[in-house]
Design an enzyme around this catalytic site. Structure first.
Site, PDB file in Angstrom:
ATOM      1  CE  LYS A   4      51.291  44.018  47.276  1.00 40.38           C
ATOM      2  NZ  LYS A   4      50.194  43.852  46.413  1.00 40.38           N
ATOM      3  CE  LYS A   8      48.922  53.072  49.682  1.00 41.60           C
ATOM      4  NZ  LYS A   8      48.035  52.129  49.054  1.00 41.60           N
ATOM      5  CE  LYS A  10      48.657  51.971  42.108  1.00 39.19           C
ATOM      6  NZ  LYS A  10      47.842  50.554  42.016  1.00 39.19           N
TER       7      LYS A  10
HETATM    8  P1  TYM Z   1      46.603  46.212  46.992  1.00 41.79           P
HETATM    9  O1  TYM Z   1      47.118  44.905  46.274  1.00 41.79           O
HETATM   10  O2  TYM Z   1      47.275  47.470  46.683  1.00 41.79           O
HETATM   11  O3  TYM Z   1      46.395  45.623  48.554  1.00 41.79           O
HETATM   12  C1  TYM Z   1      46.039  44.530  48.955  1.00 41.79           C
HETATM   13  C2  TYM Z   1      45.102  44.973  50.206  1.00 41.79           C
HETATM   14  O4  TYM Z   1      46.102  45.299  51.149  1.00 41.79           O
HETATM   15  C3  TYM Z   1      45.421  46.406  51.679  1.00 41.79           C
HETATM   16  N1  TYM Z   1      46.586  47.667  52.089  1.00 41.79           N
HETATM   17  C4  TYM Z   1      46.948  47.955  53.141  1.00 41.79           C
HETATM   18  N2  TYM Z   1      45.953  47.976  54.454  1.00 41.79           N
HETATM   19  C5  TYM Z   1      46.805  48.651  55.223  1.00 41.79           C
HETATM   20  N3  TYM Z   1      47.847  49.397  55.366  1.00 41.79           N
HETATM   21  C6  TYM Z   1      48.554  49.539  54.289  1.00 41.79           C
HETATM   22  N4  TYM Z   1      49.551  50.229  54.115  1.00 41.79           N
HETATM   23  C7  TYM Z   1      48.174  48.742  53.105  1.00 41.79           C
HETATM   24  N5  TYM Z   1      48.602  48.732  51.729  1.00 41.79           N
HETATM   25  C8  TYM Z   1      47.555  47.894  51.171  1.00 41.79           C
HETATM   26  C9  TYM Z   1      44.476  47.250  50.557  1.00 41.79           C
HETATM   27  O5  TYM Z   1      43.571  47.956  51.206  1.00 41.79           O
HETATM   28  C10 TYM Z   1      44.076  45.852  49.994  1.00 41.79           C
HETATM   29  O6  TYM Z   1      42.752  45.602  50.764  1.00 41.79           O
HETATM   30  N6  TYM Z   1      42.717  47.052  43.876  1.00 41.79           N
HETATM   31  C11 TYM Z   1      42.976  46.384  44.974  1.00 41.79           C
HETATM   32  C12 TYM Z   1      43.043  44.934  44.904  1.00 41.79           C
HETATM   33  C13 TYM Z   1      41.719  44.381  44.398  1.00 41.79           C
HETATM   34  C14 TYM Z   1      40.450  44.171  45.155  1.00 41.79           C
HETATM   35  C15 TYM Z   1      39.531  43.824  44.434  1.00 41.79           C
HETATM   36  C16 TYM Z   1      40.334  44.262  46.542  1.00 41.79           C
HETATM   37  C17 TYM Z   1      41.320  44.125  43.051  1.00 41.79           C
HETATM   38  N7  TYM Z   1      40.016  43.550  42.866  1.00 41.79           N
HETATM   39  C18 TYM Z   1      38.459  43.439  44.713  1.00 41.79           C
HETATM   40  C19 TYM Z   1      39.159  43.761  47.060  1.00 41.79           C
HETATM   41  C20 TYM Z   1      38.174  43.482  46.163  1.00 41.79           C
HETATM   42  C21 TYM Z   1      44.493  46.611  45.402  1.00 41.79           C
HETATM   43  O7  TYM Z   1      45.201  47.127  44.515  1.00 41.79           O
HETATM   44  O8  TYM Z   1      45.027  46.402  46.462  1.00 41.79           O
END
Ligand code: TYM
Length: 337
Positions: A203, A200, A113
């Site tokens: 967003k 992957k 990022k």
């Molecule tokens: P974020 O918002 O990027 O994504 C949310 C969840 O979706 C999963 N994910 C995917 N799984 C499969 N294939 C993909 N292409 C894909 N893109 C995203 C991510 O693995 C995630 O589980 N830092 C985290 C959010 C967060 C969080 C937490 C998660 C903040 N605090 C505490 C668990 C526990 C994030 O940015 O996810």
């Protein structure tokens, strides 16, 4: 019997996509039956890159509505907004002061990022995994269901809890923080981009054709799948090292149709893309249709949604505050009354 605790969250940046649903939210829905489940909309994480203040509140509400539309039941799961519980920021600060800088500098997501942000990298972006650790550790979570891309952040949360807090400030029989485990299921943990099977679904990809969002209308879903990158080979197969797009699209079909990998492997073994893509498009539209219908209903019941988040905030605060007090005490702060 005490049920094990689950915590997870998604950022409210743009519309949630198939990866978020299949890699994370779908698993939360299953877990809420026999776990004590907490899910939050991580809006503090959403401002670690430049954001639009005119959209943050709406995106936060939309994300919460999508959790419910996907099957999260507020009677069984605590649903809340991260920034509504001030303890997240407070524990983050306490953890910041014991986390070595070089642990954060080697996070893969930060490096990726940061590269995109150029000169504009905020301290928040570097600190993002510590805030995530605070999210998890506040709730004494046993399990954290996430997609594959969050594995390194989970390891960091474990290291902070174990090496930097428990080992230094706790005692062996009374650890200050519970050390959480990631829960990464094999199917759906890494949904890939429709335009490049080696990166992957995300967003932040500027090409909207690379992802299917949970709110895409049927004709747009069909169009995106029609344009998805493929290869010229006849016959579709899983796990071929040179055919990442095939593996991804077949994998999506296996989950979204509910047929599973074995049935799909034999159904598609001699198919060409012209035959397969409409099947995948229909399965995707059918899988998202009930989510979209429920989402529309929920967005017409805004006050009910706000009530759910308000109740979630209160439930979350009670647990989170107790953890912060425990850590404050362990670190030697003067008690507040
Ligand atoms: P974020 O918002 O990027 O994504 C949310 C969840 O979706 C999963 N994910 C995917 N799984 C499969 N294939 C993909 N292409 C894909 N893109 C995203 C991510 O693995 C995630 O589980 N830092 C985290 C959010 C967060 C969080 C937490 C998660 C903040 N605090 C505490 C668990 C526990 C994030 O940015 O996810």
């Amino acid at each position: 019997m005490v049920r094990s605790r689950v915590l997870s969250g998604v950022q409210p940046t743009g519309a949630l996509h198939l990866g978020n649903w299949l890699g994370a939210i779908r698993n939360w829905v299953d877990l809420q039956n026999d776990h004590d489940t907490f899910v939050c909309v991580v809006d503090l994480h959403a401002i670690t890159v430049p954001h639009d203040p005119a959209r943050l509140a709406d995106d936060t509400l939309t994300t919460a509505a999508l959790y419910l539309a996907c099957g999260i039941d507020p009677a069984r799961t605590t649903v809340f907004v991260q920034s509504h519980v001030a303890a997240h920021s407070e524990l983050c600060w306490l953890l910041n002061c014991v986390t070595p800088l070089n642990w954060l500098e080697r996070m893969i997501q930060f490096k990726e990022k940061a590269l995109k942000q150029g000169d504009n990298v905020s301290v928040g972006l570097l600190d993002y995994p510590v805030l995530m650790a605070a999210d998890i550790l506040l709730y004494d979570a046993d399990l954290v269901p996430v997609g594959e891309d969050q594995k390194q952040h989970l390891e960091l949360a474990r290291d902070i809890a174990q090496q930097r807090i428990n080992a230094r400030f706790g005692s062996e029989d009374a650890p200050l923080l519970k050390v959480p485990k990631p829960l990464i299921l094999k199917e759906g943990a890494r949904v890939m981009s429709l335009t490049d099977g080696r990166s992957k679904m995300s967003k932040s990809d500027p090409n909207e054709g690379s992802r299917i969002t949970l709110l895409d209308p049927p004709d747009l879903i069909t169009k995106k799948i029609k344009r998805a990158k493929t290869d010229p080979q006849m016959g579709l197969e899983f796990d071929h090292p040179d055919r990442p797009e095939t593996d991804n699209l077949l994998g999506l079909y296996a989950i979204l149709s509910g047929k599973g990998r074995d049935a799909v492997a034999s159904e598609c073994a001699s198919m060409g893309w012209g035959q397969f893509k409409p099947l995948l498009a229909d399965a995707t539209v059918a899988a998202l249709e009930p989510i979209q219908a429920r989402y529309r209903e929920l967005m017409n019941e805004r006050s009910e949604l706000e009530r759910v988040l308000n109740q979630g905030q209160q439930q979350a605060e009670a647990v989170a505050q107790a953890t912060v007090e425990r850590v404050r005490q362990g670190l030697g702060f003067l008690a507040r009354h």
